[in-house]
Design a protein around this motif. Structure first.
Motif, PDB file in Angstrom:
ATOM      1  N   THR A  56      14.532  19.815 -30.860  1.00 21.82           N
ATOM      2  CA  THR A  56      13.457  19.672 -32.164  1.00 21.82           C
ATOM      3  C   THR A  56      14.072  19.678 -33.515  1.00 21.82           C
ATOM      4  O   THR A  56      13.669  18.819 -34.487  1.00 21.82           O
ATOM      5  CB  THR A  56      12.378  20.327 -32.084  1.00 21.82           C
ATOM      6  N   SER A  60      13.976  16.357 -35.703  1.00 20.97           N
ATOM      7  CA  SER A  60      13.543  16.391 -36.817  1.00 20.97           C
ATOM      8  C   SER A  60      14.387  15.964 -38.015  1.00 20.97           C
ATOM      9  O   SER A  60      13.923  15.441 -38.976  1.00 20.97           O
ATOM     10  CB  SER A  60      12.903  17.767 -37.261  1.00 20.97           C
ATOM     11  N   SER A  61      15.647  16.500 -37.933  1.00 22.60           N
ATOM     12  CA  SER A  61      16.486  15.823 -38.883  1.00 22.60           C
ATOM     13  C   SER A  61      16.702  14.535 -38.764  1.00 22.60           C
ATOM     14  O   SER A  61      17.307  13.939 -39.901  1.00 22.60           O
ATOM     15  CB  SER A  61      17.863  16.784 -38.489  1.00 22.60           C
ATOM     16  N   ARG A  63      14.457  12.475 -38.259  1.00 21.19           N
ATOM     17  CA  ARG A  63      13.136  12.022 -38.536  1.00 21.19           C
ATOM     18  C   ARG A  63      12.710  11.366 -37.464  1.00 21.19           C
ATOM     19  O   ARG A  63      11.705  10.595 -37.602  1.00 21.19           O
ATOM     20  CB  ARG A  63      13.052  11.171 -39.819  1.00 21.19           C
ATOM     21  N   ILE A  65      10.545  13.077 -35.315  1.00 20.74           N
ATOM     22  CA  ILE A  65       9.294  13.727 -35.141  1.00 20.74           C
ATOM     23  C   ILE A  65       9.117  14.459 -36.342  1.00 20.74           C
ATOM     24  O   ILE A  65      10.051  14.763 -37.185  1.00 20.74           O
ATOM     25  CB  ILE A  65       9.373  14.722 -34.147  1.00 20.74           C
ATOM     26  N   THR A  66       7.909  14.226 -36.946  1.00 16.42           N
ATOM     27  CA  THR A  66       7.630  14.978 -38.211  1.00 16.42           C
ATOM     28  C   THR A  66       6.254  15.540 -38.223  1.00 16.42           C
ATOM     29  O   THR A  66       5.167  14.889 -37.763  1.00 16.42           O
ATOM     30  CB  THR A  66       7.389  14.006 -39.450  1.00 16.42           C
ATOM     31  N   SER A  69       4.612  21.234 -42.319  1.00 12.72           N
ATOM     32  CA  SER A  69       5.303  22.419 -42.379  1.00 12.72           C
ATOM     33  C   SER A  69       4.110  23.376 -42.261  1.00 12.72           C
ATOM     34  O   SER A  69       4.487  24.508 -41.585  1.00 12.72           O
ATOM     35  CB  SER A  69       6.114  22.790 -43.382  1.00 12.72           C
ATOM     36  N   MET A 116      11.221  23.078 -35.071  1.00 13.42           N
ATOM     37  CA  MET A 116      10.536  22.418 -36.267  1.00 13.42           C
ATOM     38  C   MET A 116      10.438  23.193 -37.579  1.00 13.42           C
ATOM     39  O   MET A 116      10.774  22.626 -38.792  1.00 13.42           O
ATOM     40  CB  MET A 116       9.257  21.925 -35.915  1.00 13.42           C
ATOM     41  N   SER A 119      14.010  22.790 -39.090  1.00 14.51           N
ATOM     42  CA  SER A 119      14.208  21.648 -39.734  1.00 14.51           C
ATOM     43  C   SER A 119      14.087  21.388 -41.277  1.00 14.51           C
ATOM     44  O   SER A 119      14.926  20.823 -41.867  1.00 14.51           O
ATOM     45  CB  SER A 119      13.459  20.402 -38.769  1.00 14.51           C
ATOM     46  N   ASN A 120      13.128  22.007 -41.880  1.00 11.38           N
ATOM     47  CA  ASN A 120      12.872  21.842 -43.452  1.00 11.38           C
ATOM     48  C   ASN A 120      13.874  22.370 -44.187  1.00 11.38           C
ATOM     49  O   ASN A 120      14.476  21.972 -44.909  1.00 11.38           O
ATOM     50  CB  ASN A 120      11.309  22.557 -43.520  1.00 11.38           C
ATOM     51  N   ARG A 123      17.183  20.132 -43.588  1.00 10.20           N
ATOM     52  CA  ARG A 123      17.041  18.934 -44.204  1.00 10.20           C
ATOM     53  C   ARG A 123      17.533  19.409 -45.720  1.00 10.20           C
ATOM     54  O   ARG A 123      17.971  18.305 -46.385  1.00 10.20           O
ATOM     55  CB  ARG A 123      15.713  18.167 -43.907  1.00 10.20           C
TER      56      ARG A 123
END
Length: 194
Positions: A56, A60-61, A63, A65-66, A69, A116, A119-120, A123
């Protein structure tokens, strides 16, 4: 672009940073039910969790899946609570059983959720979206190294309490899982998204 060792170090620091203790708390809950003699099971559980969050994190990286947060920050402590409850109320057995397969699947699924959350942070570190594979690999390896060290400390502490201090395994599991559940309830209340 930063070097591979840079992202490796960032992944490791992301796990070892006590400010983001929710991930460490999940590892504590994940390991609470196991004894040191079950180290293979623990290793496979942590690896399943890593595979889940690596998938994931990559999706997510890129994009693919989004998920907001706020939802992820609510789901992460929920995984801790569910793991702690499973420790106390679920059936647990030693190597090779069908139950262990279910535990591995649970760790993999919960890894998807934690990935996930990573991922924030990941990114935000990227300078160039087109050069993502090497940073992604370095970051994931750093996370895995950090997780294995955290797990080694957790299992070492459990060994001291179970084998040196003579605490019964069931009491250890209930105490650690109960503490993890209590802390996760606080995090759930702080991160509710509605």
């Amino acid at each position: 672009m930063q070097s591979f060792p840079f992202y490796l170090q960032l992944g490791f620091e992301h796990i070892s940073n006590l400010a983001g203790f929710d991930h460490i708390l999940f590892l504590v809950a994940l390991c609470a039910v196991y004894e040191i003699r079950q180290w293979r099971n623990i290793f496979i559980l942590v690896t399943a969790f890593t595979v889940g969050h690596s998938i994931t994190l990559a999706l997510s990286s890129f994009r693919a899946i989004t998920i907001p947060s706020s939802i992820i920050e609510f789901l992460i402590p929920t995984t801790i609570l569910l793991t702690a409850l499973h420790n106390v109320m679920g059936r647990h057995s030693v190597e090779g059983s069908a139950q262990m397969g279910k535990n591995y699947a649970m760790a993999l699924f919960f890894g998807f959720i934690h990935g996930m959350g990573f991922s924030n942070y990941f990114r935000a570190l990227l300078m160039d979206d087109s050069l993502i594979l090497l940073p992604l690999l370095g970051f994931n390896l750093g996370i895995e190294i950090g997780q294995l060290l955290v797990v080694a400390v957790i299992v070492g502490i459990a060994f001291l309490f179970l084998n040196i201090a003579g605490v019964k395994h069931r009491e250890w599991n209930v105490f650690v899982s109960g503490a993890a559940a209590g802390m996760s309830l606080i995090l759930i209340a702080e991160n509710r998204f509605w």
